[in-house]
Design a protein around this motif. Structure first.
Motif, PDB file in Angstrom:
ATOM      1  N   MET A   1     -14.861  16.519  33.579  1.00  0.00           N
ATOM      2  CA  MET A   1     -15.328  17.350  32.486  1.00  0.00           C
ATOM      3  C   MET A   1     -16.848  17.480  32.595  1.00  0.00           C
ATOM      4  N   ASP A   2     -17.310  18.665  32.321  1.00  0.00           N
ATOM      5  CA  ASP A   2     -18.739  18.978  32.370  1.00  0.00           C
ATOM      6  C   ASP A   2     -19.495  18.141  31.332  1.00  0.00           C
ATOM      7  N   ASN A   3     -20.694  17.681  31.707  1.00  0.00           N
ATOM      8  CA  ASN A   3     -21.499  16.864  30.783  1.00  0.00           C
ATOM      9  C   ASN A   3     -21.876  17.612  29.523  1.00  0.00           C
ATOM     10  N   GLU A   4     -22.111  18.913  29.612  1.00  0.00           N
ATOM     11  CA  GLU A   4     -22.441  19.685  28.409  1.00  0.00           C
ATOM     12  C   GLU A   4     -21.266  19.699  27.436  1.00  0.00           C
ATOM     13  N   VAL A   5     -20.061  19.848  27.972  1.00  0.00           N
ATOM     14  CA  VAL A   5     -18.871  19.844  27.114  1.00  0.00           C
ATOM     15  C   VAL A   5     -18.735  18.487  26.433  1.00  0.00           C
TER      16      VAL A   5
ATOM     17  N   MET B   1     -18.206  24.188  18.954  1.00  0.00           N
ATOM     18  CA  MET B   1     -16.937  24.754  19.409  1.00  0.00           C
ATOM     19  C   MET B   1     -17.115  26.085  20.103  1.00  0.00           C
ATOM     20  N   SER B   2     -18.026  26.900  19.606  1.00  0.00           N
ATOM     21  CA  SER B   2     -18.245  28.205  20.228  1.00  0.00           C
ATOM     22  C   SER B   2     -18.857  28.051  21.624  1.00  0.00           C
ATOM     23  N   ARG B   3     -19.611  27.000  21.846  1.00  0.00           N
ATOM     24  CA  ARG B   3     -20.216  26.764  23.158  1.00  0.00           C
ATOM     25  C   ARG B   3     -19.199  26.209  24.158  1.00  0.00           C
ATOM     26  N   ILE B   4     -18.213  25.514  23.642  1.00  0.00           N
ATOM     27  CA  ILE B   4     -17.168  24.985  24.526  1.00  0.00           C
ATOM     28  C   ILE B   4     -16.313  26.131  25.019  1.00  0.00           C
TER      29      ILE B   4
END
Length: 57
Positions: A1-5, A54-57
């Motif tokens: 999983m991406d670190n930003e997520v 949530m919108s960024r995910i």
């Protein structure tokens, strides 16, 4: 999983836990919530944080 997520998921979890903490020492009654402007604003801000993450995910 991406670190930003992972970061955004952590932000969501933190916001949820903070909302829950606002009601730990008193009964969860809507009338009490409605009368407490500071708690309402704090909950609204945390909901904004959740929505933004949530919108960024």
């Amino acid at each position: 999983m991406d670190n930003e997520v992972k970061t955004w998921l952590y932000d969501i979890q933190t916001a949820i836990l903070e909302i829950e903490s606002f009601f730990a020492d008193r009964p969860k009654e809507f009338a009490n919530y409605q009368a407490d402007v500071r708690t309402k604003r704090a909950v609204e801000r945390n909901v904004e944080i959740i929505g933004e993450a949530m919108s960024r995910i």
